[in-house]
Design a protein around this motif. Sequence first.
Motif, short mmCIF file in Angstrom:
data_model
loop_
_atom_site.label_atom_id
_atom_site.label_comp_id
_atom_site.label_asym_id
_atom_site.label_seq_id
_atom_site.Cartn_x
_atom_site.Cartn_y
_atom_site.Cartn_z
N ARG A 196 55.59 56.96 26.48
CA ARG A 196 54.22 57.18 26.96
C ARG A 196 53.43 57.99 25.94
NH1 ARG A 196 53.24 59.49 32.27
NH2 ARG A 196 54.98 60.90 32.01
N SER A 197 54.11 58.90 25.26
CA SER A 197 53.41 59.69 24.24
C SER A 197 53.13 58.85 23.02
CB SER A 197 54.26 60.89 23.84
OG SER A 197 54.50 61.68 24.93
N LEU A 207 49.37 56.68 22.02
CA LEU A 207 48.22 57.34 21.40
C LEU A 207 48.58 57.93 20.05
CD1 LEU A 207 46.32 59.23 24.21
CD2 LEU A 207 45.77 57.08 23.13
N GLN A 214 37.91 64.51 23.36
CA GLN A 214 38.79 63.40 23.71
C GLN A 214 39.97 63.89 24.57
OE1 GLN A 214 40.33 60.86 20.43
NE2 GLN A 214 42.29 61.20 21.47
N ALA A 269 38.83 64.53 28.04
CA ALA A 269 38.64 63.28 28.79
C ALA A 269 39.98 62.72 29.24
CB ALA A 269 37.90 62.26 27.92
N ILE A 270 40.97 62.75 28.34
CA ILE A 270 42.29 62.22 28.71
C ILE A 270 42.92 63.07 29.81
CG2 ILE A 270 44.65 61.85 27.83
CD1 ILE A 270 43.37 61.01 25.18
N LYS A 271 42.70 64.39 29.72
CA LYS A 271 43.21 65.25 30.80
C LYS A 271 42.45 64.99 32.10
CE LYS A 271 44.32 69.64 29.62
NZ LYS A 271 44.31 70.93 28.90
N ALA A 272 41.15 64.72 31.98
CA ALA A 272 40.37 64.40 33.19
C ALA A 272 40.86 63.10 33.81
CB ALA A 272 38.89 64.30 32.84
N LEU A 273 41.33 62.18 32.98
CA LEU A 273 41.85 60.91 33.50
C LEU A 273 43.22 61.10 34.15
CD1 LEU A 273 40.90 58.40 30.65
CD2 LEU A 273 39.82 58.63 32.89
N GLY A 274 43.81 62.28 33.97
CA GLY A 274 45.07 62.56 34.67
C GLY A 274 46.22 62.91 33.75
N ALA A 275 45.99 63.00 32.44
CA ALA A 275 47.09 63.35 31.54
C ALA A 275 47.41 64.84 31.67
CB ALA A 275 46.70 63.04 30.10
N TYR A 311 51.88 65.95 28.27
CA TYR A 311 51.65 64.63 27.66
C TYR A 311 50.90 64.79 26.33
CZ TYR A 311 49.47 60.15 26.72
OH TYR A 311 49.04 59.02 26.09
N GLN A 357 52.37 64.15 22.47
CA GLN A 357 51.71 63.24 21.51
C GLN A 357 51.69 63.90 20.13
OE1 GLN A 357 47.87 61.67 22.79
NE2 GLN A 357 47.14 62.15 20.75
N PRO A 374 39.63 70.17 31.40
CA PRO A 374 39.24 68.76 31.60
C PRO A 374 37.85 68.62 32.21
CG PRO A 374 40.98 69.39 33.12
CD PRO A 374 40.84 70.50 32.15
#
Lengths: 234, 420
Positions: free
Chosen positions: B35-36, B39, B327, B330-336, B340, B344, B411
């Motif tokens: 999963r990492s 990206l 960025q 945003a990725i943390k806001a999407l649930g990351a 995670y 990466q 986030p």
Amino acid sequence: MSLLEVRNVSKSYGSGHASVTALSDVSFVLDEGRLLAVLGPSGSGKTTLLSIIAGLLRPTSGQIIIDGKPIHLRSNREAAAFRRSRVGLVFQDHHLVHYLTAKENLLLVPHLSGRIQHQHRELASSLLGEFGLEARANHTPSMLSGGERQRVAIARALMNEPRIMLVDEPTSNLDTERGRQVVEMLSRHISGREMTCVMVTHDPRMAEAADEALHLIDGRVHSADAEGVLASAP
Amino acid sequence: MLPTDILLIHASMIACTPRVTDSANIGTRLLIDARSGMLAVKELLGSKLKFGLIALAIGLVVSLTLLMAAMSEGLLTGMTGAKGSLAGDALVFQGDTYPILERSVLSAEDLQRIASAEGVANSYGIGHVIVSVNSTDEPFDARVFGLGDRFDQLPLVEGDLVSGPGQAVIDVTAKVTGVGIGDTLGLTPIDEELDVVGITEDRQYVMTPAVYVDLPTWERLYLVTALGRMQDAEGHGAPEPELLARQVSGSASIAAVELEEGFTLERLASELGSDFVVVTPEEAALAGNGMPEMVVAIGGIQVVSLAIGALIVGVFSYITTLHKTGQIAAIKALGASNGYVYRQLLVQITLLVPVASAFGLAMTLGASLSMPPTMGLEPQPERWAITLVLVYIMAYLGSLFSLRSILAIDPATALDRAEH
């Protein structure tokens, strides 16, 4: 059936004399398949409201109920899991990952939840088609126009088949015509589905495509433009 | 196909292997998490110039570190190779002269006393004297070591071992002055000659090549050198040559000892008393001639270069993280999760360091090939491997710079800003 309930939500920053109130006693109810436009001038608390519903901020007081379950008490980890599975987020400046293609940006959502499976690829292709972007699937954001980027961002928000979509100023970087197209596209997609959408905008013309509208001024509900938004509020 | 698919296959292969321990699996998953990977790999491929420059910078540090390791090995060999490699469990010095090999003298009686001491299985005398060689294109100083009959300890590169008086085996570093098998070395000012019959390696002392001869030859050289040192310009002041020869006969500078099984150096030292100092060859090598200070300085430089490597990785990853704060929000806001995002970064470091190491290795090999053998550069694969592992560890430690900033990214800022 009401999907989202916002009950007496207030949010203050700081404490004592330095305390600033961003939201004050906001309440409303939103049913499935409805698009709510939250209007108001800059600093009226629109984005704070959106952040609280998304679980990115905690209210100082009040409750957020989604699908009958309180989400305002969740830990950061639980709130992140909730956003991954139930919430679709569209940011004002799209926040697409610049080194991923349009399709890969969509696949980022299932990727964050686990493995990317065949049905995710099919759903991504289907959404890109629905938003008129099939020819742009392998283009990176820098190769897309502003309107296309925003449509990719909306399509990405739909990848986890959310119960609630939270959209922040989706048309602020677009001209009026393209902005209207994006909002109408969003409205069409939500209509008749088992989801609801809260869209923050400062532009009253964009709110015309919404089913309901809520006006915020200085963190307080100033008026509601559709019957039922406030009437059924607790 | 996305890169993540490749990594997913990899991860599933790991899942199919027999489970060793849970912690091992967790460690593997941390570094090779599919999963990492998506990206991380995509970002690497999408920003080749940026990450190429980072890899180059890390590569330079790797090169510096490897060069330092090779140079320190070369320096240690150059300073102590002949002394530290003497065969035996212990070296015995004349009391009060340790660790100065040049001052130690053991008489024939001393050597006999050492040989007959309790716990000594075997012993042999080792003579040492400094000479100048002027018969070559470039005159050079050399350290002559007289060995009893223990020439078998010398690794031969060319030629044969010493089989009689007047013959010499010389360290390979002397070859740059034009010395080869069959040459005769003219020694000054003592007007002696040695025939070169063999070439050995890694046998230098105080950065000069070692010349191995038998003990009778060493005795002669030592005697002539001592007589020359003692007399003044007019030839006065020297003792009777016959008297000195009798004193020197059967003597050596130090003795090498092989102990009986279970017998310790401490017991031998106690047995021999304060007239002698008993140490291991390794201890003797690292004592005197400024070696303790040199070892500390070299170790310090290596630690500093590794710390600089960690700092470079840390600063680069920190700047990269700051550069993409929006960025990440945003990725943390999407649930990351924070984990995670950090994984990466770890995946990127895991992929970048081998590329950087390859750069560094190539640069180091190029540098070592372009340097003369006298430069004292001695590549050692095991030390290099350890260095590369340390570079990895330093890189991961450097990434901790970024972890703090990743944790600090809110986030909520992805939704433009909180209005207040």
